[in-house]
Design a protein around this motif. Structure first.
Motif, PDB file in Angstrom:
ATOM      1  N   ARG A 257     -88.769  -1.010  45.109  1.00  0.00           N
ATOM      2  CA  ARG A 257     -87.936  -0.292  44.271  1.00  0.00           C
ATOM      3  C   ARG A 257     -86.526  -0.228  44.696  1.00  0.00           C
ATOM      4  O   ARG A 257     -85.561  -0.360  43.811  1.00  0.00           O
ATOM      5  CB  ARG A 257     -88.733   0.847  44.017  1.00  0.00           C
ATOM      6  CG  ARG A 257     -89.859   1.171  43.439  1.00  0.00           C
ATOM      7  CD  ARG A 257     -90.537   2.261  43.604  1.00  0.00           C
ATOM      8  NE  ARG A 257     -91.248   2.487  44.871  1.00  0.00           N
ATOM      9  CZ  ARG A 257     -91.657   3.710  45.568  1.00  0.00           C
ATOM     10  NH1 ARG A 257     -91.334   4.827  44.907  1.00  0.00           N
ATOM     11  NH2 ARG A 257     -92.069   3.516  46.996  1.00  0.00           N
ATOM     12  N   LEU A 258     -86.321  -0.258  45.974  1.00  0.00           N
ATOM     13  CA  LEU A 258     -84.906  -0.033  46.506  1.00  0.00           C
ATOM     14  C   LEU A 258     -84.178  -1.202  46.137  1.00  0.00           C
ATOM     15  O   LEU A 258     -82.950  -1.150  45.746  1.00  0.00           O
ATOM     16  CB  LEU A 258     -84.759   0.552  47.791  1.00  0.00           C
ATOM     17  CG  LEU A 258     -85.123   2.080  47.885  1.00  0.00           C
ATOM     18  CD1 LEU A 258     -85.294   2.101  49.613  1.00  0.00           C
ATOM     19  CD2 LEU A 258     -83.993   2.808  47.446  1.00  0.00           C
ATOM     20  N   THR A 259     -84.610  -2.505  46.566  1.00  0.00           N
ATOM     21  CA  THR A 259     -84.142  -3.771  46.374  1.00  0.00           C
ATOM     22  C   THR A 259     -83.788  -3.913  44.987  1.00  0.00           C
ATOM     23  O   THR A 259     -82.634  -4.329  44.335  1.00  0.00           O
ATOM     24  CB  THR A 259     -84.905  -4.846  46.805  1.00  0.00           C
ATOM     25  OG1 THR A 259     -85.166  -4.651  48.345  1.00  0.00           O
ATOM     26  CG2 THR A 259     -84.009  -6.239  46.884  1.00  0.00           C
ATOM     27  N   SER A 260     -84.738  -3.854  44.077  1.00  0.00           N
ATOM     28  CA  SER A 260     -84.422  -3.657  42.524  1.00  0.00           C
ATOM     29  C   SER A 260     -83.247  -2.816  41.906  1.00  0.00           C
ATOM     30  O   SER A 260     -82.515  -3.489  41.173  1.00  0.00           O
ATOM     31  CB  SER A 260     -85.940  -3.312  41.779  1.00  0.00           C
ATOM     32  OG  SER A 260     -86.860  -4.312  41.987  1.00  0.00           O
ATOM     33  N   CYS A 261     -83.428  -1.655  42.518  1.00  0.00           N
ATOM     34  CA  CYS A 261     -82.017  -0.972  42.249  1.00  0.00           C
ATOM     35  C   CYS A 261     -80.736  -1.481  42.636  1.00  0.00           C
ATOM     36  O   CYS A 261     -79.826  -1.193  41.738  1.00  0.00           O
ATOM     37  CB  CYS A 261     -82.124   0.604  42.849  1.00  0.00           C
ATOM     38  SG  CYS A 261     -83.546   1.756  42.178  1.00  0.00           S
ATOM     39  N   MET A 262     -80.825  -2.079  43.682  1.00  0.00           N
ATOM     40  CA  MET A 262     -79.752  -2.861  43.960  1.00  0.00           C
ATOM     41  C   MET A 262     -79.414  -4.005  43.051  1.00  0.00           C
ATOM     42  O   MET A 262     -77.964  -4.071  42.798  1.00  0.00           O
ATOM     43  CB  MET A 262     -79.788  -3.307  45.557  1.00  0.00           C
ATOM     44  CG  MET A 262     -78.500  -4.036  46.151  1.00  0.00           C
ATOM     45  SD  MET A 262     -78.692  -4.562  47.783  1.00  0.00           S
ATOM     46  CE  MET A 262     -79.846  -5.955  47.540  1.00  0.00           C
TER      47      MET A 262
ATOM     48  N   ASN B 102     -73.696   2.764  37.503  1.00  0.00           N
ATOM     49  CA  ASN B 102     -73.642   3.887  38.339  1.00  0.00           C
ATOM     50  C   ASN B 102     -74.731   4.681  38.039  1.00  0.00           C
ATOM     51  O   ASN B 102     -75.106   5.636  38.845  1.00  0.00           O
ATOM     52  CB  ASN B 102     -72.284   4.715  37.912  1.00  0.00           C
ATOM     53  CG  ASN B 102     -71.144   3.947  38.913  1.00  0.00           C
ATOM     54  OD1 ASN B 102     -71.313   3.612  39.803  1.00  0.00           O
ATOM     55  ND2 ASN B 102     -69.965   3.609  37.972  1.00  0.00           N
ATOM     56  N   GLU B 103     -75.464   4.785  37.016  1.00  0.00           N
ATOM     57  CA  GLU B 103     -76.423   5.722  36.658  1.00  0.00           C
ATOM     58  C   GLU B 103     -77.445   5.408  37.552  1.00  0.00           C
ATOM     59  O   GLU B 103     -78.246   6.193  37.944  1.00  0.00           O
ATOM     60  CB  GLU B 103     -76.916   5.379  34.969  1.00  0.00           C
ATOM     61  CG  GLU B 103     -77.969   6.378  34.795  1.00  0.00           C
ATOM     62  CD  GLU B 103     -78.442   6.108  33.383  1.00  0.00           C
ATOM     63  OE1 GLU B 103     -79.393   6.636  32.773  1.00  0.00           O
ATOM     64  OE2 GLU B 103     -77.426   5.583  32.481  1.00  0.00           O
ATOM     65  N   VAL B 104     -77.863   3.975  37.810  1.00  0.00           N
ATOM     66  CA  VAL B 104     -78.742   3.478  38.843  1.00  0.00           C
ATOM     67  C   VAL B 104     -78.486   3.922  40.038  1.00  0.00           C
ATOM     68  O   VAL B 104     -79.502   4.544  40.868  1.00  0.00           O
ATOM     69  CB  VAL B 104     -78.578   2.004  38.840  1.00  0.00           C
ATOM     70  CG1 VAL B 104     -79.868   1.574  39.843  1.00  0.00           C
ATOM     71  CG2 VAL B 104     -79.155   1.368  37.562  1.00  0.00           C
ATOM     72  N   LEU B 105     -77.199   3.970  40.676  1.00  0.00           N
ATOM     73  CA  LEU B 105     -76.906   4.253  42.073  1.00  0.00           C
ATOM     74  C   LEU B 105     -76.978   5.580  42.202  1.00  0.00           C
ATOM     75  O   LEU B 105     -77.254   6.201  43.168  1.00  0.00           O
ATOM     76  CB  LEU B 105     -75.290   3.785  42.247  1.00  0.00           C
ATOM     77  CG  LEU B 105     -75.385   2.206  42.497  1.00  0.00           C
ATOM     78  CD1 LEU B 105     -73.908   1.630  42.720  1.00  0.00           C
ATOM     79  CD2 LEU B 105     -76.295   1.668  43.755  1.00  0.00           C
TER      80      LEU B 105
ATOM     81  N   ALA C 263     -76.991   6.548  48.243  1.00  0.00           N
ATOM     82  CA  ALA C 263     -77.111   7.111  49.524  1.00  0.00           C
ATOM     83  C   ALA C 263     -78.146   6.509  50.437  1.00  0.00           C
ATOM     84  O   ALA C 263     -77.918   6.056  51.614  1.00  0.00           O
ATOM     85  CB  ALA C 263     -77.374   8.707  49.760  1.00  0.00           C
ATOM     86  N   VAL C 264     -79.154   6.144  50.063  1.00  0.00           N
ATOM     87  CA  VAL C 264     -80.289   5.387  50.716  1.00  0.00           C
ATOM     88  C   VAL C 264     -79.786   3.989  50.960  1.00  0.00           C
ATOM     89  O   VAL C 264     -79.977   3.144  51.936  1.00  0.00           O
ATOM     90  CB  VAL C 264     -81.551   5.393  49.827  1.00  0.00           C
ATOM     91  CG1 VAL C 264     -82.718   4.735  50.745  1.00  0.00           C
ATOM     92  CG2 VAL C 264     -82.157   6.844  49.720  1.00  0.00           C
ATOM     93  N   LEU C 265     -79.342   3.188  49.980  1.00  0.00           N
ATOM     94  CA  LEU C 265     -78.684   1.732  50.341  1.00  0.00           C
ATOM     95  C   LEU C 265     -77.726   1.857  51.355  1.00  0.00           C
ATOM     96  O   LEU C 265     -77.736   0.923  51.934  1.00  0.00           O
ATOM     97  CB  LEU C 265     -78.393   1.264  48.827  1.00  0.00           C
ATOM     98  CG  LEU C 265     -79.379   1.018  47.773  1.00  0.00           C
ATOM     99  CD1 LEU C 265     -78.875   0.520  46.529  1.00  0.00           C
ATOM    100  CD2 LEU C 265     -80.572   0.187  48.171  1.00  0.00           C
ATOM    101  N   THR C 266     -77.062   2.723  50.999  1.00  0.00           N
ATOM    102  CA  THR C 266     -75.797   2.972  52.194  1.00  0.00           C
ATOM    103  C   THR C 266     -76.479   2.797  53.764  1.00  0.00           C
ATOM    104  O   THR C 266     -76.106   2.419  54.662  1.00  0.00           O
ATOM    105  CB  THR C 266     -74.974   4.046  51.888  1.00  0.00           C
ATOM    106  OG1 THR C 266     -74.324   4.037  50.720  1.00  0.00           O
ATOM    107  CG2 THR C 266     -73.768   4.190  52.953  1.00  0.00           C
TER     108      THR C 266
END
Length: 397
Positions: free
Chosen positions: A102-107, A124-127, A43-46
């Motif tokens: 952290r968010l960029t790494s998650c992406m 999907n677990e990450v997202l 949701a945050v990446l979106t």
């Protein structure tokens, strides 16, 4: 002393401190309303992609490497906390002030950027991982900048960031506006470019070059000192500086990705901006010079000599400037690209009066431009020497 006595002593100290506080003294900073929510990484990446959450100009470039990303993946698999993502609201816009790495790494993890063999379920677990977002409302832009600085006070920031933070708000904004060009975030660069904030060094040089101020030490402290000394001139030249940055990026976008990665550094791009501001040259000429310097396994010797020791010193930068200008001179200050292409396609070989014949494919584009210019200028002897030298080099090889 019993536990009861210890507690009482602490309470006495608190009471004394409270009585000595001057309640009439002004509070140094404003209070801000806060809220927190739980949401998914997806949701945050979106929201970042859609622009409902934006990056402030003071935000750092992405600097985490594979080791950091895999450590973050371990954290997610262990269902441990990733820490709170912090947003600051200004005039209805939400800015990300803590959590970019952290968010960029998650992406990166969600697409298995490091090719560690993550399954679709693991991506999907990450997202779908739940994180906490805290939003601080009604902040001014200076407050956001200061807030960002406090949040990152425990992080080793580049020298340029520390030096730039001491500039006036207007100079600070000018540097950040130029260095925030999306190209610097998206380009494939060496890791030192991001960690050293080379994009800000380049922006500072664009401002100085646009204002007609000569080359100084290409170090944060020297650049910021010079910006302060010529603040009015620099601020009046912002549009010209923006044009220089736009042109620089246009040239680099036209290069092969690997070549652009090698050439995009503070020590080269900064000097190139000064050349662009002072010398008459086309983008094609600049691209040819970059290709000539960096297309080999190592940069050409005359350029490398300016980078081996104390490369950021003004003396070395001036030497680098002269190397670039000299190379530009070899392809002429006025260059007709159409005529050059016609000349290049007219024959598959180049010949000298002495009878040496060399396949045109053996020459770099820069060398061909130099030969074309020599021929147009009627410098037959230099032309023959150039071709003959290549002939003998190939003969020995």
């Amino acid at each position: 002393m019993t536990q009861t006595d210890s507690v009482q002593k602490v309470m006495d100290v608190i009471a004394q401190a409270a009585t000595e506080m001057d309640e009439s003294s002004p509070v140094s900073s404003r209070w801000h309303r806060r809220s927190s929510e739980m949401t998914s990484v997806r949701a945050v990446l979106t929201r970042l992609k859609e622009g409902t959450i934006q990056l402030p100009l003071c935000q750092r470039l992405y600097v985490w490497g594979k080791e950091h990303r895999l450590s973050l993946w371990d954290t997610i698999r262990d269902n441990a906390s990733l820490g709170t993502i912090i947003l600051a609201e200004h005039d209805g816009v939400l800015y990300l002030v803590d959590g970019l790495q952290r968010l960029t790494s998650c992406m990166y993890l969600s697409v298995d950027h490091d090719e560690v063999g993550m399954t679709e379920a693991e991506k999907n677990e990450v997202l779908n991982y739940t994180i906490t977002i805290e939003t601080v409302y009604d902040m001014s832009l200076p407050e956001i900048k200061n807030y960002f600085g406090r949040l990152n006070s425990g992080i080793a920031l580049a020298a340029v960031v520390k030096a730039r933070s001491k500039l006036s708000d207007r100079l600070n904004s000018a540097v950040l506006a130029l260095s925030s060009n999306p190209y610097f975030r998206e380009a494939d660069t060496k890791i030192t470019f991001n960690k050293g904030h080379h994009h800000e060094i380049i922006a500072m040089n664009a401002l100085l070059a646009a204002a007609g101020i000569g080359i100084v030490d290409n170090k944060a402290a020297s650049l910021c000192k010079t910006l302060q000394e010529y603040e009015d001139d620099v601020l009046n030249a912002q549009k010209k500086a923006q044009a220089l940055i736009d042109r620089l990026i246009s040239v680099f976008k036209g290069l092969d990705t690997a070549l652009a990665k090698r050439a995009l550094s503070a020590n080269f791009a900064s000097v190139l901006l000064h050349v662009m501001a002072k010398e008459e040259c086309t983008d094609a000429q600049l691209a040819a010079v970059i290709q000539h310097i960096f297309s080999g396994r190592k940069a050409i010797p005359e350029y490398s000599a300016t980078t081996r020791s104390q490369a950021a010193d003004a003396k070395k930068c001036l030497e680098r400037y002269q190397v670039i200008v000299s190379l530009l001179g070899k392809v002429g200050n006025t260059f007709d690209s159409k005529s050059f292409e016609s000349w290049k396609s007219s024959s598959s070989v180049l010949k000298t009066k002495g009878g040496e014949i060399v396949d045109i494919a053996e020459f770099s584009d820069f060398d061909l431009r130099s030969l074309y210019t020599l021929q147009k200028q009627g410098k037959t002897e230099e032309y023959d020497q150039f071709v003959a030298k290549k002939y003998h080099e190939l003969e020995i090889a």
